[in-house]
Structures are given as structure tokens and as C-alpha cells.
Design a protein around this motif. Structure first.
Motif, PDB file in Angstrom:
ATOM      1  N   LEU A 187       0.838  -1.189   0.000  1.00 26.76           N
ATOM      2  CA  LEU A 187       0.000   0.000   0.000  1.00 26.76           C
ATOM      3  C   LEU A 187       0.877   1.244   0.000  1.00 26.76           C
ATOM      4  CD1 LEU A 187      -2.546  -1.155   2.728  1.00 26.76           C
ATOM      5  CD2 LEU A 187      -2.806  -1.335   0.259  1.00 26.76           C
ATOM      6  N   ASP A 188       0.289   2.376  -0.298  1.00 30.29           N
ATOM      7  CA  ASP A 188       1.059   3.623  -0.290  1.00 30.29           C
ATOM      8  C   ASP A 188       0.125   4.798  -0.059  1.00 30.29           C
ATOM      9  OD1 ASP A 188       0.492   5.016  -3.144  1.00 30.29           O
ATOM     10  OD2 ASP A 188       0.565   2.839  -3.391  1.00 30.29           O
ATOM     11  N   PHE A 189       0.699   5.907   0.358  1.00 23.86           N
ATOM     12  CA  PHE A 189      -0.039   7.158   0.510  1.00 23.86           C
ATOM     13  C   PHE A 189       0.948   8.308   0.375  1.00 23.86           C
ATOM     14  CE2 PHE A 189       1.442   6.129   4.717  1.00 23.86           C
ATOM     15  CZ  PHE A 189       1.824   7.347   5.268  1.00 23.86           C
ATOM     16  N   VAL A 190       0.423   9.498   0.116  1.00 29.44           N
ATOM     17  CA  VAL A 190       1.250  10.684  -0.100  1.00 29.44           C
ATOM     18  C   VAL A 190       0.951  11.702   0.982  1.00 29.44           C
ATOM     19  CG1 VAL A 190       1.765  12.593  -1.663  1.00 29.44           C
ATOM     20  CG2 VAL A 190       1.334  10.312  -2.587  1.00 29.44           C
ATOM     21  N   VAL A 191       2.009  12.308   1.513  1.00 31.41           N
ATOM     22  CA  VAL A 191       1.870  13.417   2.456  1.00 31.41           C
ATOM     23  C   VAL A 191       2.772  14.546   1.972  1.00 31.41           C
ATOM     24  CG1 VAL A 191       3.657  12.486   3.989  1.00 31.41           C
ATOM     25  CG2 VAL A 191       1.999  14.129   4.871  1.00 31.41           C
ATOM     26  N   GLY A 192       2.280  15.778   2.026  1.00 36.65           N
ATOM     27  CA  GLY A 192       3.047  16.928   1.560  1.00 36.65           C
ATOM     28  C   GLY A 192       3.539  17.790   2.715  1.00 36.65           C
ATOM     29  N   ILE A 193       4.835  18.092   2.721  1.00 38.08           N
ATOM     30  CA  ILE A 193       5.413  18.964   3.743  1.00 38.08           C
ATOM     31  C   ILE A 193       5.869  20.266   3.075  1.00 38.08           C
ATOM     32  CG2 ILE A 193       6.135  17.023   5.184  1.00 38.08           C
ATOM     33  CD1 ILE A 193       8.977  17.416   4.124  1.00 38.08           C
ATOM     34  N   ALA A 194       6.129  21.267   3.898  1.00 39.69           N
ATOM     35  CA  ALA A 194       6.534  22.568   3.354  1.00 39.69           C
ATOM     36  C   ALA A 194       7.971  22.510   2.844  1.00 39.69           C
ATOM     37  CB  ALA A 194       6.400  23.642   4.426  1.00 39.69           C
ATOM     38  N   TYR A 195       8.304  23.432   1.951  1.00 41.67           N
ATOM     39  CA  TYR A 195       9.660  23.493   1.405  1.00 41.67           C
ATOM     40  C   TYR A 195      10.679  23.809   2.489  1.00 41.67           C
ATOM     41  CZ  TYR A 195       8.479  22.986  -3.528  1.00 41.67           C
ATOM     42  OH  TYR A 195       8.078  22.485  -4.754  1.00 41.67           O
ATOM     43  N   GLU A 196      10.263  24.501   3.529  1.00 44.54           N
ATOM     44  CA  GLU A 196      11.187  24.872   4.603  1.00 44.54           C
ATOM     45  C   GLU A 196      11.486  23.712   5.545  1.00 44.54           C
ATOM     46  OE1 GLU A 196       8.318  26.391   3.982  1.00 44.54           O
ATOM     47  OE2 GLU A 196       8.992  28.207   2.932  1.00 44.54           O
ATOM     48  N   ASP A 197      10.716  22.654   5.500  1.00 40.93           N
ATOM     49  CA  ASP A 197      10.898  21.532   6.425  1.00 40.93           C
ATOM     50  C   ASP A 197      12.067  20.652   5.986  1.00 40.93           C
ATOM     51  OD1 ASP A 197       8.733  22.332   7.970  1.00 40.93           O
ATOM     52  OD2 ASP A 197       7.304  21.152   6.790  1.00 40.93           O
ATOM     53  N   ASP A 198      12.613  19.923   6.966  1.00 40.92           N
ATOM     54  CA  ASP A 198      13.733  19.005   6.721  1.00 40.92           C
ATOM     55  C   ASP A 198      13.187  17.695   6.159  1.00 40.92           C
ATOM     56  OD1 ASP A 198      15.892  17.249   6.816  1.00 40.92           O
ATOM     57  OD2 ASP A 198      16.733  18.190   8.615  1.00 40.92           O
ATOM     58  N   ILE A 199      13.535  17.395   4.912  1.00 40.18           N
ATOM     59  CA  ILE A 199      12.997  16.200   4.251  1.00 40.18           C
ATOM     60  C   ILE A 199      13.531  14.930   4.910  1.00 40.18           C
ATOM     61  CG2 ILE A 199      12.904  14.914   2.086  1.00 40.18           C
ATOM     62  CD1 ILE A 199      13.046  17.558   0.594  1.00 40.18           C
ATOM     63  N   THR A 200      14.820  14.879   5.181  1.00 39.25           N
ATOM     64  CA  THR A 200      15.423  13.684   5.778  1.00 39.25           C
ATOM     65  C   THR A 200      14.799  13.373   7.134  1.00 39.25           C
ATOM     66  OG1 THR A 200      17.509  14.166   4.643  1.00 39.25           O
ATOM     67  CG2 THR A 200      17.582  12.612   6.483  1.00 39.25           C
ATOM     68  N   GLN A 201      14.603  14.403   7.938  1.00 39.28           N
ATOM     69  CA  GLN A 201      13.999  14.202   9.249  1.00 39.28           C
ATOM     70  C   GLN A 201      12.553  13.729   9.117  1.00 39.28           C
ATOM     71  OE1 GLN A 201      14.020  17.688  11.709  1.00 39.28           O
ATOM     72  NE2 GLN A 201      13.032  16.670  13.449  1.00 39.28           N
ATOM     73  N   ALA A 202      11.824  14.284   8.138  1.00 33.03           N
ATOM     74  CA  ALA A 202      10.434  13.867   7.942  1.00 33.03           C
ATOM     75  C   ALA A 202      10.352  12.401   7.530  1.00 33.03           C
ATOM     76  CB  ALA A 202       9.773  14.751   6.886  1.00 33.03           C
ATOM     77  N   ILE A 203      11.241  11.972   6.620  1.00 33.53           N
ATOM     78  CA  ILE A 203      11.238  10.572   6.182  1.00 33.53           C
ATOM     79  C   ILE A 203      11.565   9.649   7.344  1.00 33.53           C
ATOM     80  CG2 ILE A 203      12.449   8.897   4.732  1.00 33.53           C
ATOM     81  CD1 ILE A 203      12.708  11.049   2.595  1.00 33.53           C
TER      82      ILE A 203
END
Length: 304
Positions: A187-203
Motif C-alpha cells: 500500500l502507499d499514501f502521499v503526504v506533503g510537507i513545506a519546502y522549509e521543512d527538513d525532508i530527511t527528518q520527515a522521512i
């Protein structure tokens, strides 16, 4: 006239005596034919039950067992009817039926094409076994649990409690998705974060959050990738596996729980989940931009 009446009476008596003698002569054949019919019925029932008991185990599909037992019972009863006809002295009719089977199949093939096609489709499904009893499958727009495989139709119980009977020919010809065969689905889903957020930390946070809930399969750990740099968000798509043996609990509810957990954790950790930004372009700067302000002064400053 009296002689005519007497002749009629004598003729009637002779006819009755003749038919009675014929009946007495054929009575053993009739009794034998009835015995053959009864015996074939009980033998067919016994064999069907024997097949059911022999193959009714965890190693054999109940759909295959039911279909095989029904087919064997019907075939033996037909053989019993033919033998009973021969025992009654109707061997000519029985041989004619057997000899004309090919012609009958050709003639009735056009009239009962769908019935024959669906029956053959049932045989293919019974021996090929693309699904088992209570498997979750999808055919066309119908998704649900398999309840029965009949001579003509496949019975599916959809998630909204509808009983769908699909012709076996359609089940054979159409693409069939079996969600339960391997017991797992990605299964999969998409979540959108702001450009200012840390991508590595979010993952890292997403993986840490879903790992205790998602079904962990050897060599198939959950993972998250950056899918798109959208207009207002960096879209992260998360993939994970779920158990499909109980489709409602193992797929639908788990996916809902995981999405809810990810949303709460990201918000609590200070990540922004911005909505889409709508850009309005005004191509003629010489013309005034038509804006109507509906709120009055008192609406902005209610205390003044």
C-alpha cells in the motif's frame, strides 16, 4: 346391434387381457429399472460424499471439492438413467440418445451456448483454482469474498453486503485480481510537507512511526521517497505492506490508522502540511482588478 355391442365388449376384454399380460411380462424390467435408478442415485450420493470427505482438508480447496462432487453425482445419475432405459427394453432409445449426442451437442450448442460456456468455465476454474473459498478478489468493478463456485456462476459477497453472481465465462476471460493468494499487498499514501521543512527528518519520522503498525515482511521493509516538488509542497510517498487474509482489518483499517498516525506525529513535531496555493494571474495590468469587499468596517472592528 346386440352383436356389435357384444363384439365391442369381447374386443375390449381381449385388449385389456393383452395389455395386462404385456404389463406382467415387462413388470420385472420395470422393477429392475427402478432399482437401477434408486441404486444409481444412492451410489452417486455416496460417491459425492466420499469425494467430499477424501479431499475436504486444508490441503484442498473447498471450491474444487464441491464442484468435483457435484459433477460426479450428476454424471453417475445420467449413466443410471441410460442403464435403466436399457433394462426396460428401451435400448434402442438409449443407443439413439448416445448416437445422437454429437448431433444434439451441435444443435443445442447454439441454443444453450451460454450455459455450456459457463459450465466449461466452471470446470476450468475448479481445476485451475485462481482463487479459494473466502479469498478477496476483484473482477471488473466487483470486489469481495468468494462464497461459492456453481455450475454456471461464481458467487461473490462484496464489502457492502451485495451478493454478486458472475457468469463463469466472464470470470475466466476477465483479468482477475486475488488479494489473498499470497496474503500480502503493498500500500502507499502521499503526504506533503513545506519546502522549509527538513525532508530527511520527515522521512525518518514517518518510517519510525509506521514500522510498529505495518506488516513487516522479510526483505520488504517500509520506505519513503520524495515523489514530487509540487506547487506548494514537497510530496513524500510512503510504501508499506499489509496482511490481506482479513482484508478489512489488514488493509483498510491499517492504512487509515497509519495515515492518521503520520499526520499527528508530523504536526506535533512542527512540520507544516500546507494546502495547495492558488495563483491568480491578471494579464492586463492597465485595467483595475475587480475586487469586492463584502465585509464592513464593523465586521473588522466589532468593538469600535
Amino acid at each position: 346391434m346386440k352383436d356389435n355391442a357384444q363384439n365391442f365388449t369381447v374386443g375390449l376384454q381381449n385388449s385389456l387381457i393383452h395389455y395386462w399380460n404385456v404389463f406382467l411380462q415387462s413388470l420385472p424390467r420395470v422393477v429392475l429399472a427402478l432399482l437401477i435408478l434408486v441404486a444409481s442415485f444412492y451410489i452417486a450420493t455416496y460417491l459425492a460424499n466420499l469425494i467430499r470427505k477424501k479431499f475436504d482438508s486444508k490441503d484442498h480447496d473447498p471450491l474444487f471439492v464441491n464442484f468435483l462432487s457435484k459433477t460426479s453425482k450428476v454424471a453417475l445419475i445420467i449413466v443410471g438413467i441410460i442403464l435403466a432405459m436399457q433394462a426396460m427394453g428401451l435400448s434402442g432409445i438409449a443407443q439413439g440418445l448416445l448416437a445422437g449426442a454429437g448431433l444434439s451437442a451441435f444443435i443445442f450448442g447454439f441454443a444453450f451456448k451460454d450455459i455450456a460456456e459457463n459450465f466449461l468455465g466452471g470446470l476450468i476454474l475448479a481445476f485451475n483454482r485462481p482463487f479459494s473459498l473466502d479469498d478477496t478478489i476483484q473482477i471488473r468493478d466487483f470486489t469481495g469474498h468468494v462464497k461459492a463456485l456453481n455450475f454456471r456462476t461464481t458467487h461473490i459477497k462484496t464489502f457492502d453486503e451485495k451478493d454478486v453472481f458472475l457468469p463463469n465465462s466472464i470470470v475466466v476471460k476477465e483479468p482477475l485480481i486475488n488479494f489473498t493468494r499470497d496474503g500480502q499487498i503493498r500500500l502507499d499514501f502521499v503526504v506533503g510537507i513545506a519546502y522549509e521543512d527538513d525532508i530527511t527528518q520527515a522521512i525518518s519520522l514517518i518510517i519510525k512511526t509506521i514500522s510498529p503498525t505495518a506488516t513487516i515482511i522479510k526483505g520488504k521493509e517500509p520506505f519513503t521517497v520524495v515523489e514530487e516538488l509540487a506547487t506548494s509542497t514537497v510530496n513524500l510517498r510512503t510504501y508499506f505492506w499489509a496482511d490481506t487474509f482479513d482484508y478489512k482489518k489488514g488493509v483498510l483499517e491499517i492504512k487509515s490508522d497509519i495515515i492518521q498516525l503520520v499526520k499527528e506525529v508530523l504536526v506535533n513535531e512542527g512540520f507544516s502540511l500546507p494546502s495547495d496555493i492558488q495563483e491568480i494571474k491578471w494579464y492586463d495590468p492597465k485595467k483595475p482588478f475587480p475586487i469586492d469587499i463584502m465585509n464592513t468596517k464593523d465586521d473588522f472592528f466589532p468593538n469600535r
